[in-house]
Design an enzyme around this catalytic site. Sequence first.
Site, PDB file in Angstrom:
ATOM      1  N   GLU A 170      98.067  78.949  14.712  1.00 50.23           N
ATOM      2  CA  GLU A 170      98.992  78.463  15.750  1.00 50.23           C
ATOM      3  C   GLU A 170     100.430  78.514  15.269  1.00 50.23           C
ATOM      4  OE1 GLU A 170      97.604  74.466  16.235  1.00 50.23           O
ATOM      5  OE2 GLU A 170      95.815  75.023  17.350  1.00 50.23           O
ATOM      6  N   PRO A 171     100.936  79.699  14.937  1.00 56.12           N
ATOM      7  CA  PRO A 171     102.307  79.776  14.427  1.00 56.12           C
ATOM      8  C   PRO A 171     103.328  79.613  15.551  1.00 56.12           C
ATOM      9  CG  PRO A 171     101.466  81.987  14.706  1.00 56.12           C
ATOM     10  CD  PRO A 171     100.328  81.045  15.066  1.00 56.12           C
ATOM     11  N   ARG A 199     107.322  78.402  14.730  1.00 54.98           N
ATOM     12  CA  ARG A 199     108.602  78.650  14.077  1.00 54.98           C
ATOM     13  C   ARG A 199     108.685  80.015  13.365  1.00 54.98           C
ATOM     14  NH1 ARG A 199     111.808  74.352  12.285  1.00 54.98           N
ATOM     15  NH2 ARG A 199     109.954  73.046  12.369  1.00 54.98           N
ATOM     16  N   TYR A 230     117.086  66.067  12.723  1.00 56.06           N
ATOM     17  CA  TYR A 230     116.414  66.209  11.429  1.00 56.06           C
ATOM     18  C   TYR A 230     117.401  66.400  10.280  1.00 56.06           C
ATOM     19  CZ  TYR A 230     112.495  67.926  14.420  1.00 56.06           C
ATOM     20  OH  TYR A 230     111.530  68.107  15.366  1.00 56.06           O
ATOM     21  N   CYS A 243     129.376  62.884  23.696  1.00 60.04           N
ATOM     22  CA  CYS A 243     129.968  61.624  23.257  1.00 60.04           C
ATOM     23  C   CYS A 243     129.024  60.859  22.341  1.00 60.04           C
ATOM     24  CB  CYS A 243     130.342  60.787  24.474  1.00 60.04           C
ATOM     25  SG  CYS A 243     131.418  61.708  25.562  1.00 60.04           S
ATOM     26  N   GLU A 244     128.783  61.389  21.183  1.00 59.72           N
ATOM     27  CA  GLU A 244     127.966  60.774  20.135  1.00 59.72           C
ATOM     28  C   GLU A 244     128.514  61.274  18.811  1.00 59.72           C
ATOM     29  OE1 GLU A 244     125.268  58.794  20.372  1.00 59.72           O
ATOM     30  OE2 GLU A 244     124.865  58.965  22.518  1.00 59.72           O
TER      31      GLU A 244
HETATM   32  C1  LIG Z   1     103.973  72.170  16.447  1.00 61.50           C
HETATM   33  C2  LIG Z   1     102.589  72.643  16.248  1.00 61.50           C
HETATM   34  C3  LIG Z   1     102.336  73.951  15.794  1.00 61.50           C
HETATM   35  C4  LIG Z   1     103.428  74.914  15.429  1.00 61.50           C
HETATM   36  O1  LIG Z   1     104.133  74.538  14.303  1.00 61.50           O
HETATM   37  P1  LIG Z   1     105.192  75.543  13.650  1.00 61.50           P
HETATM   38  O2  LIG Z   1     105.694  74.815  12.482  1.00 61.50           O
HETATM   39  O3  LIG Z   1     106.229  75.817  14.656  1.00 61.50           O
HETATM   40  O4  LIG Z   1     104.433  76.779  13.264  1.00 61.50           O
HETATM   41  C5  LIG Z   1     101.021  74.352  15.713  1.00 61.50           C
HETATM   42  N1  LIG Z   1      99.995  73.528  16.037  1.00 61.50           N
HETATM   43  C6  LIG Z   1     100.207  72.276  16.458  1.00 61.50           C
HETATM   44  C7  LIG Z   1      99.042  71.430  16.809  1.00 61.50           C
HETATM   45  C8  LIG Z   1     101.497  71.780  16.574  1.00 61.50           C
HETATM   46  O5  LIG Z   1     101.698  70.530  16.985  1.00 61.50           O
END
Ligand SMILES: *Cc1c(COP(=O)(O)O)cnc(C)c1O
Length: 419
Positions: A273-274, A276, A316, A342-343
Amino acid sequence: MHYFEYKHGELHCERVPISKIAEKVGTPFYLYSYRTLVRHFNVFNEAFEGIPHLVCYSMKSNSNLALIRLFVNLGGGVDVVSGGELFRAISGGADPKKIVFSGVGKREDEIEYGLKAGILMFNVESLMELQTINGVAGRMNKKAPISIRVNPDIDAKTHPYITTGMKQNKFGIDILQAPMAYRLASELPHLKIIGIDCHLGSQLVDVEPFVEALKKLRTLVDDLRGGGIEIHYLDLGGGLGITYNDEEPPHPYEYASNILEEIRSFNCTLILEPGRVIVGNAGILISKVLYTKENEEKRFLIVDAAMNDLVRPSYYGSFHQILPVREEKREEVVVDVVGPVCESADFLAKGRNMPRLNPGELIAVMSAGAYGFSMATNYNSRPRVAEVMIRDDEIHVIRKREEYEDLIRGEEIPEFLVR
Ligand SMILES: *Cc1c(COP(=O)(O)O)cnc(C)c1O
């Protein structure tokens, strides 16, 4: 590797000078390189060639329909974390059979939507959620395909807000409780156990936590199989980091080669599940300098993008490289790059060495493709910015800039106030 480069003294996206895009759509805007997106997806996908796998793009990192369709066209599935994301994924053309639904707080209507759509599986994060999914599936006369998100209690050594696989995090089911959770799931008549899932956190720059997690999961899967529970899918989540400044995360090939052996031993279809790592460095945020000002202590560069457009620095403390779009030799100064909101937390960079810029000039905030637009808000009633995709020399607006009318959509003044 990306396609944002200086040519003839100006930053380009693929073959288009950025000033030309700014003339067309105004500022600020997000800018994505098609070739970079394709390359990043393919490199990641090819890293796992040779074992059965499915890359489910984690769309919360950037949920624009055009990006979803692009990855779908390349054979990708999608990882969604809400009913809204499921709607977007389907609208973007995703095959429901390639959609996994994660998230710690799924509502009944969202579960029903997932079942109706026929998604690949729910990644379940609590015992109560097992019961709820079982109930919804029962009412619909269906069997819900599930995997259990296991919290392996591993320190991913990333920012505390984006670490997810430790006991103190809300995510997943504690690995010690997992066997009991699977037993419960196997007894619920409207659930079909198909997999195991874990996600350690985001912006991981080391493979070690992944290897450690796999070892723990492996023991668990062996025990489950010993007890007659079959596991077909191993979902390793996302989290691979990227270079914002001087981080040195493993290349996807290195990441894959370090975990492949462990993964093979599961005899499962691997799901990844990539987010970023695919989109982060494929997108940038372009903004215009409005003013400069200084006092004895500070020099400010006031630009037209703000924390509502890109919240990562404020939220972050993240670092984003900031480049002038015009490249020329000039004096360097130390500035805070700030927006109009405005922060005092509204900054894109603090104490940054930058060439001295003049009002009207363009800057590029690099590595803004992930958790950029998708975390944007309308705070200070600022319309959300445009998103543009460049393919070679073509300019495609993939989300138009919001208008003032968009800001009040859905709002109503009660009758008694206007009498
Ligand atoms: C946010 C998330 C990702 C993706 O994370 P990245 O750091 O963007 O790769 C994958 N799986 C789940 C369950 C997430 O919450």
